[in-house]
Scaffold this active site. Structure first.
Site, PDB file in Angstrom:
ATOM      1  N   ARG A  86       0.831  -1.207   0.000  1.00 22.36           N
ATOM      2  CA  ARG A  86       0.000   0.000   0.000  1.00 22.36           C
ATOM      3  C   ARG A  86       0.864   1.256   0.000  1.00 22.36           C
ATOM      4  O   ARG A  86       0.502   2.273  -0.582  1.00 22.36           O
ATOM      5  CB  ARG A  86      -0.924  -0.004   1.222  1.00 22.36           C
ATOM      6  CG  ARG A  86      -2.044  -1.032   1.136  1.00 22.36           C
ATOM      7  CD  ARG A  86      -2.935  -0.962   2.361  1.00 22.36           C
ATOM      8  NE  ARG A  86      -4.033  -1.927   2.280  1.00 22.36           N
ATOM      9  CZ  ARG A  86      -3.960  -3.161   2.708  1.00 22.36           C
ATOM     10  NH1 ARG A  86      -2.850  -3.612   3.248  1.00 22.36           N
ATOM     11  NH2 ARG A  86      -5.006  -3.967   2.613  1.00 22.36           N
ATOM     12  N   ASP A 148      -9.394  -4.142   8.137  1.00 24.19           N
ATOM     13  CA  ASP A 148      -8.522  -5.241   8.558  1.00 24.19           C
ATOM     14  C   ASP A 148      -9.112  -5.974   9.757  1.00 24.19           C
ATOM     15  O   ASP A 148      -9.073  -7.205   9.840  1.00 24.19           O
ATOM     16  CB  ASP A 148      -7.134  -4.707   8.924  1.00 24.19           C
ATOM     17  CG  ASP A 148      -6.497  -3.936   7.797  1.00 24.19           C
ATOM     18  OD1 ASP A 148      -6.262  -4.536   6.735  1.00 24.19           O
ATOM     19  OD2 ASP A 148      -6.252  -2.733   7.959  1.00 24.19           O
TER      20      ASP A 148
END
Length: 305
Positions: A86, A148
Site C-alpha cells: 500500500r 482489517d
C-alpha cells in the site's frame, strides 16, 4: 446528514454508497467522480432501488456540491496492484489527493464537515489532509484498520466455525505491512481466543488476514463489499452520534509514546468526529510492534514532505 463520496463512481465508492443506502440512516448520498458519467450512472442505479430501500436523496455532482456535506468521504485514487505494498502507492496517489484537497478548499466546506479518508495509503493521506488542508484534527478520520479488523474477525470465525459477530479481535497500527494483531484482548463470547487457538494457528490466521486484500485484488480486481460496509460503519457512528469505539486512523499525540503519526488505535467516534482515543493495555510485544508501525509510517512520511 449529507454524505458526499469523492470517487463515488469507483468500486469502493459505489459499494459504500450502496451500504449507506441499505441502512437508510443518512439522508442524502452524493457521488462525485473524475468521470462524471460514471458517477451519474451509479447514482441512477442506486436511485432505481430507492422505492424499495428507503426515502433518501441520491444524486451525482461535482466537487462544489460537497460544500454543504456533513461528511466528505474520499475513496478516489490509483488502485493497488496485487504484489504492491500500500505504501508503494504513495507517489502515485499524493498528487491526486492534493488536487482533491485543492478542490475542497476552493469550495469552502462547512466548518463542521468531517473529512473521511479511505484512499490508500490511508494513514499517510490522513496525515496529508491535516498538513495540507489545516483542518481541525478531530474532524479528519481515516478508515485505518477498520476493514482489517473486520477481515480478522470474519476469518477467525470462518476457520473455527464461530458466529462472526461474537468474535472480538483488533488489528491496530498501520493499514498495511506493519499492522499489528491484538491477541491479548481477543475473545469469542467472552472466552479468550488464545486459549482456543495455538500460536501457529494465530500466526496462520493473521497472515491470511494481512494478505487477504491482495488476494481479493488478484481474484476479482479489487475489494468492494467489505470495505463498503466498513465505511458505512464509521459514517453511521458519526450520523448517530453513537460514540462507537472503532480502530480508525487519526493523529496520535501521546498514547503509546507516539506523536504526530496517523494510524489506528481504539477511538470513540461521534457527530463531532473523533471524541477521544484510548490507550488500552497491550502485551509488551504488541506495544513494541505498534511503536515500530509508527516509526515505519514516520519514515514514509518524511519522504513526501
Amino acid at each position: 446528514m449529507k454524505v458526499s463520496i469523492i470517487g463515488g463512481g469507483g468500486r469502493v465508492g459505489s459499494n459504500a454508497a450502496f451500504a449507506l443506502q441499505c441502512a437508510g440512516i443518512v439522508r442524502e448520498i452524493s457521488l462525485i467522480d473524475a468521470n462524471p458519467d460514471l458517477a451519474a450512472g451509479e447514482a441512477l442505479d442506486l436511485l432505481h432501488g430507492s422505492s424499495i430501500l428507503g426515502n433518501q436523496i441520491i444524486t451525482s455532482g461535482t466537487p462544489d456540491t460537497a460544500s454543504d456535506a456533513d461528511v466528505i468521504c474520499i475513496t478516489a485514487g490509483s488502485r493497488r496492484k496485487p504484489d504492491e505494498s500500500r505504501l508503494d502507492l504513495i507517489n502515485r496517489n499524493v498528487s491526486i489527493f492534493k488536487s482533491i484537497l485543492d478542490d475542497l478548499r476552493a469550495n469552502k466546506l462547512r466548518h463542521d464537515a468531517i473529512i473521511f479518508v479511505v484512499s490508500n495509503p490511508v494513514d499517510i493521506l490522513t496525515r496529508l489532509v491535516l498538513d495540507y488542508l489545516d483542518w481541525p484534527s478531530n474532524q479528519v478520520i481515516g478508515l485505518g484498520t477498520v476493514l482489517d479488523t473486520a477481515r480478522f474477525r470474519s476469518m477467525i470465525a470462518a476457520d473455527q466455525q464461530l458466529p462472526p459477530q461474537q468474535v472480538k479481535a483488533l488489528i491496530l497500527g498501520e493499514h498495511g505491512d506493519s499492522m499489528v494483531p491484538i491477541w491479548s484482548s481477543a475473545t469469542v463470547a467472552g472466552c479468550s481466543l488464545t486459549s482456543i487457538l495455538s500460536p501457529n494457528k494465530q500466526n496462520e490466521l493473521f497472515t491470511r488476514t494481512k494478505g487477504s486484500g491482495a488476494e481479493v485484488i488478484k481474484r476479482k480486481g479489487g475489494a468492494g463489499y467489505a470495505v463498503g460496509a466498513s465505511i458505512a460503519e464509521v459514517i453511521h457512528a458519526i450520523a448517530l452520534n453513537s460514540h462507537a469505539i472503532l480502530p480508525v486512523s487519526s493523529q496520535i499525540n501521546g498514547p503509546y509514546t507516539v506523536r504526530d503519526t496517523c494510524f489506528s488505535i481504539p477511538t470513540t467516534i461521534g457527530r463531532s468526529g473523533i471524541i477521544r482515543t484510548h490507550e488500552v493495555e497491550l502485551w509488551p510485544k504488541e506495544t513494541a510492534a505498534l511503536q515500530a508501525s509508527a516509526r515505519a509510517l514516520d519514515e514514509t512520511w518524511s519522504k513526501i514532505t
